[in-house]
Design an enzyme around this catalytic site. Sequence first.
Site, PDB file in Angstrom:
ATOM      1  N   VAL A  15      50.655   6.831   8.398  1.00 39.15           N
ATOM      2  CA  VAL A  15      51.382   6.112   7.359  1.00 39.15           C
ATOM      3  C   VAL A  15      50.961   4.651   7.431  1.00 39.15           C
ATOM      4  O   VAL A  15      50.843   4.078   8.512  1.00 39.15           O
ATOM      5  CB  VAL A  15      52.915   6.261   7.523  1.00 39.15           C
ATOM      6  CG1 VAL A  15      53.391   5.652   8.825  1.00 39.15           C
ATOM      7  CG2 VAL A  15      53.661   5.641   6.353  1.00 39.15           C
ATOM      8  N   SER A  16      50.659   4.064   6.282  1.00 38.68           N
ATOM      9  CA  SER A  16      50.293   2.648   6.250  1.00 38.68           C
ATOM     10  C   SER A  16      51.549   1.801   6.178  1.00 38.68           C
ATOM     11  O   SER A  16      52.646   2.299   5.923  1.00 38.68           O
ATOM     12  CB  SER A  16      49.401   2.357   5.040  1.00 38.68           C
ATOM     13  OG  SER A  16      50.130   2.530   3.843  1.00 38.68           O
ATOM     14  N   THR A  17      51.384   0.507   6.375  1.00 39.95           N
ATOM     15  CA  THR A  17      52.537  -0.403   6.346  1.00 39.95           C
ATOM     16  C   THR A  17      53.229  -0.354   4.987  1.00 39.95           C
ATOM     17  O   THR A  17      54.457  -0.350   4.906  1.00 39.95           O
ATOM     18  CB  THR A  17      52.068  -1.835   6.637  1.00 39.95           C
ATOM     19  OG1 THR A  17      51.380  -1.855   7.889  1.00 39.95           O
ATOM     20  CG2 THR A  17      53.244  -2.789   6.703  1.00 39.95           C
ATOM     21  N   GLU A  19      53.373   2.094   2.942  1.00 40.26           N
ATOM     22  CA  GLU A  19      53.983   3.386   2.679  1.00 40.26           C
ATOM     23  C   GLU A  19      55.210   3.669   3.553  1.00 40.26           C
ATOM     24  O   GLU A  19      55.848   4.706   3.412  1.00 40.26           O
ATOM     25  CB  GLU A  19      52.958   4.499   2.910  1.00 40.26           C
ATOM     26  CG  GLU A  19      51.803   4.462   1.924  1.00 40.26           C
ATOM     27  CD  GLU A  19      50.649   5.341   2.362  1.00 40.26           C
ATOM     28  OE1 GLU A  19      49.877   5.777   1.500  1.00 40.26           O
ATOM     29  OE2 GLU A  19      50.514   5.571   3.583  1.00 40.26           O
TER      30      GLU A  19
END
Length: 553
Positions: A15-17, A19
Site C-alpha cells: 500500500v502506498s502512502t 492509498e
Amino acid sequence: MNQGLPKKVAIYARVSTEEQAEHGYSIDAQLDTLRKYCELYGGEIVDEYVDRGVSGKSIKGRYEIQRLLKDAEESKFNEVIVWKFNRMARKSIDLLHIVDLLEKNNISFRSFTENFETSTPMGRFALQMMGAVGELERNTIVDNVKMGHRQRAKMGHHNGKVPLGYKVIAGTGSSRESKSAVIIAEEEAVIVRHIFEQYASGHGLKTIANELNHRGHRTQTGKPFSTTAIRDLLDNPMFVGKIRYNRYENWAERRRKGKNKEPILVEGHHPPIISQELWDKVQLLREKKATLPKKRFEGEYLLTGLIRCPECGAAMTASRTVNRSKDGEKITRMYYSCGRFRSQGSAVCHANSVRKVEAEQAVTERIRQAVVNPEILQRVVRSVNERRSGRIKPLRDELTAVQTRITSLEDKKRKYLELYEIDDIDRDMFSERLSVLNKDLDTELTRRSKLELELRGDQADPVPYELVSSLMTNFDALLRRSPFQQRKTLLHLIVMKITLDGKNRVGNVELAFNEDTEKHFLSMASSAEQQAEGAFPLYGKAPSTNRILCFTI
C-alpha cells in the site's frame, strides 16, 4: 487452486502512502482476505511479504518484493498471490518482468480480485490485458492532473513549490484559485534581488554563490548556494511576475532531454520581485555568455568524479592553470580539484588540488601492485572477509533493536484497541493515536526488511583468493590494453571511490565487481577483430561472483 498439487504460497501485499486511507487498500484487509482464500483452498502459506507506504512505480525501495524475488530463485514456494495485480507493479513492463522471473522458476502468479493465474495461457493473456488496462487508467489520471495544472498555469496561477523569495498563504474564498495566494517573502526576496543586481553588475555565478555562502545564506533546502542554484534563479521568469509551466515534459523518465520548445509563459497573479528592466539586462548577459566558447581542458582525465575531496568528500573535477615561463613559453598544468569549491566557492571548501598525472599513475600503480604481489592481494582478501563477518553482528544487533520496537508498537496498538472496546478512550483521540502508531510501525517494518536483505547478502561464503586474483588480473589487463574512452568507462563501472590522504596523495581505491561488470567487461573470450565497437578486447574468462564484491586496495 489445483487440488492435485499441494501449493506453497507466498502472499504479497503493498500500500502506498496515498492509498493508506482508501477503503479496501489497507495492508490488514489485503492479508486477511488472502489468508482466508489460502485456507479455503488448501494453500500452505510459506511467507508473507509486505511493503508498507511504498509506491508501486518501481521495485527500488521495496525491500519485501526484492526478498520475494530472491526467495523465488531459491524455489521456496510455487505460487505468489496478491489481492490485486497492481499491488505487484504499476507499469505493465515491470509487472510482466516480475511474472516472467517467477515463471522461469516454475512459480505461478495469481490475483485474487481479478481471479486469474499465470499457469494457464488464458491467465497470462488476462494478466497482459489487465496490466495494459491498469497502466492506461494510471496514465489517464496523470494526464487529467497535468491538464488541470496546464489550465491553472494558463490562468496565471502557480503550480507546486514556489521558488526562493515567495511563500504561499491560505485564502478565504471558496474557489480553488482563491484558497491560496503567492506573496513575497521579503527576507528571502532581498537575497533574490541581490543575486540579480550582482549578475547585472558583471559578477559570475561562482562569485555570487561564494559571496552568499560566506554570508551564511542557504537555499530553500538548507544547502549552500551553487552555480547551478544561482543559474536556475536567474532563469526563472516568476521573479518578474510571469508564470512558466511545462518547460520539461515527462521529467521522471526523460529529465532534461524532455525539454519543451514551447512552454507556457503568461502573466501571473503574484507580485514581481525584480523590475522588468533588471530582468531584461540579466537575460541579455545570460544570452551573451551562452554564446562564449566553453573552457576546454587539454588532456584526458580518467578519474573525474571518482577522486573524493579529502576535506568535504565531494567528487573532484578537472581543472588547470596556465602560466608563462621566464622566456615567455606557456606552461599548462592539469589537476583534479574539489567540485564543491569550483561550484560553491571557498566558503564551502578549498581546491585541494592534486596533479592529474600523479593521481592517475598512483591509481594504476596501486592496481598493478595488487596484481603482481600475492601478499598484498591476500591481505585484501583477508580484510574483505573480516569486514564481511564484522558487519554481521552490528546488523543483527540493529535488527534485534528494530524487532523490539516493533513488538512495543504492536503492544501499544493492542492496548489502545482494548481501551476503545470498553469505551475508555475518545474516538477522535483513538483514531489520531492509532494513525501515529501505524506510521511508526510501517517505518520499523520497512527498516526490518532492509536489514534482513543486507544480512542475507553478508552471510555468503567467504570470498576465495582465486576469485579476487582473477578479477584483478583481468581488470589490470583491460586498463593497459584499452583506449582512453574505454578505460574511463571501465574505471567508472568498477571503481567506487578514490580517497586522498592528508597530503593530497592517493590513499584508498575502492573497487566493486558484480555479475554485470564481469559478464560485459571481464569475461570477453572472442578475438579483438570480432569485438563490436566499444567492446573491451580480452582473452579468457573470469570466474563469476554471483554477488556484489567490494574491496579496497
